[in-house]
Design an enzyme around this catalytic site. Structure first.
Site, PDB file in Angstrom:
ATOM      1  N   LYS A 272      34.231  35.608  45.950  1.00 17.00           N
ATOM      2  CA  LYS A 272      34.887  36.374  47.017  1.00 17.00           C
ATOM      3  C   LYS A 272      34.248  36.091  48.377  1.00 17.00           C
ATOM      4  CE  LYS A 272      36.909  39.855  44.044  1.00 17.00           C
ATOM      5  NZ  LYS A 272      36.955  41.226  43.532  1.00 17.00           N
TER       6      LYS A 272
ATOM      7  N   GLY B 240      50.713  40.601  40.232  1.00 14.31           N
ATOM      8  CA  GLY B 240      51.123  42.012  40.230  1.00 14.31           C
ATOM      9  C   GLY B 240      51.365  42.608  38.860  1.00 14.31           C
TER      10      GLY B 240
END
Ligand SMILES: NC(=O)c1ccc[n+]([C@@H]2O[C@H](COP(=O)([O-])OP(=O)(O)OC[C@H]3O[C@@H](n4cnc5c(N)ncnc54)[C@H](OP(=O)(O)O)[C@@H]3O)[C@@H](O)[C@H]2O)c1
Length: 353
Positions: A146, A15
């Site tokens: 991914k 974050g």
């Protein structure tokens, strides 16, 4: 899990990163009622060793807004360690914003979440190009990591709910040319120069091909909106966008805002594809890809229309166009220094200190 699930204790991993900082900031400043009760950041130990660093100042500012901090390292913490972190914090929702270098640790982290008693919902690190856009997507070298995680999730994750937030390119980053590979696109207002890709087949048509963008601030808004719409988001890859414009429209906006005419370099798509071959070192038996290969390939995918949909999912999240950034705002911010000069931490801190 009940149908009226709402996130309570949310943990964000990564974050403080390039996009994570926007997501954390957006979640902390979300209007009440916030889409969570507590928000915690998983960050590496030592973040506070230099109190004058931007990262320390940013996290301290966030703490004053209610952020809790959990320390650990995604490299060294094993699956059982993650499960312990999740259960001790009673985290029911985990948002991963890990960068490309640490995406490989996500299978371990999501397995830990699956086997925990607390986590119900997991948002893997996506926030980019649609890696399952069409049949060609599977062979794009940029999508391998991914796509492998999505396969892992399909095969191994049964209990958790998963949502991918697919944002397309960040307008703020796309505006910067790649140093040394400017022909892949970008704008240099100080030199009044613009670079666009021309596909040579009339599809992209000299910068006339549309691209769906998200600004980095809007990525934060969309993740916050996702947390407000759990049941609508479960099991989905949500495609969200701030605006859809052509490079030529971006150019016109630059020329309008600067009052200058830009010198435009148009590079045919086949030349970009040849450049990709070289950067990925495709002809070698032991390929050593150039680190910029990823960015050139992504720009080629975007120029070829890989961000366009019949309809995006903004409405699913009840995000209205008037709540999002505009092309005008994006260009204005870039001319004011862009996300690089924005030094997010300092800016976020100074906004409220
Ligand atoms: N759409 C686009 O145009 C675009 C552009 C760039 C990226 N992306 C995507 O956005 C996502 C995030 O990428 P990013 O570039 O924002 O990430 P990033 O800045 O490279 O890294 C994110 C965070 O990962 C954490 N991290 C790194 N090593 C760690 C470790 N060993 N243990 C714990 N945490 C560690 C760091 O947090 P701490 O320092 O707090 O530990 C770092 O701030 C990726 O999926 C990427 O593909 C999309």
């Amino acid at each position: 899990m009940s149908n009226d699930f709402k996130p309570t204790n949310v943990l964000i991993i990564g974050g403080t990163g390039a996009i994570g900082a926007y997501i954390t900031s957006s979640l902390l400043s979300a209007a009440s009622p916030k889409p969570y009760t507590t928000l915690s950041l998983f960050t590496r130990p030592g973040w506070d060793s230099d109190p004058s660093s931007n990262k320390a100042k940013l996290i301290q500012h966030w703490q004053s807004q209610g952020l809790k901090v959990v320390t650990g390292n995604v490299e060294s913490l094993d699956q059982a360690g993650f499960t312990q972190v999740f259960e001790e914090g009673k985290f029911d929702t985990v948002i991963s914003c890990l960068g490309r270098a640490t995406l490989k640790y996500q299978p371990k982290i999501i397995d830990a979440a699956e086997h925990s008693q607390s986590v119900q919902w997991f948002l893997p690190s996506e926030y980019g190009t649609d890696v399952a856009y069409n049949e060609k997507s599977a062979s794009e070298p940029t999508h391998v990591g991914k796509l492998a995680l999505r396969k892992h999730i399909r095969e191994k994750i049964e209990r958790l709910k998963v949502t991918y937030v697919v944002t397309g390119p960040y307008f703020d980053m796309w505006l910067y040319p790649i140093p040394g590979y400017e022909q892949a696109g970008g704008f240099v207002p100080s030199e009044k120069k613009a670079y666009v890709i021309d596909d040579g087949e009339g599809k992209v048509d000299d910068g006339e091909g549309k691209v769906g963008f998200c600004t980095m601030w809007d990525v934060g808004k969309f993740v916050t909106a996702t947390l407000r719409h759990p049941t609508q988001s479960f099991g989905k890859a949500l495609k969200v966008q701030s605006f859809i414009v052509t490079p030529k429209e971006v150019l016109a906006e630059f020329e309008k805002q600067t009052g200058s005419t830009f010198d435009v370099t148009e590079t045919p798509l086949p030349e970009i594809q040849e450049l990709e071959e070289v950067l990925w070192d495709k002809k070698s038996d032991n390929p050593q890809p150039n680190p910029q290969a990823t960015f050139v390939t992504l720009r080629r995918i975007w120029a070829q229309g890989g961000t366009l949909y019949e309809k995006n999912d903004n409405e699913v999240l009840e995000v209205k166009q008037e709540d999002l950034d505009t092309l005008e705002e994006g260009v204005r911010r870039y001319l004011a220094g862009g996300y690089k000069a924005e030094t997010f931490g300092v800016r976020a801190c100074s906004a409220n200190l």
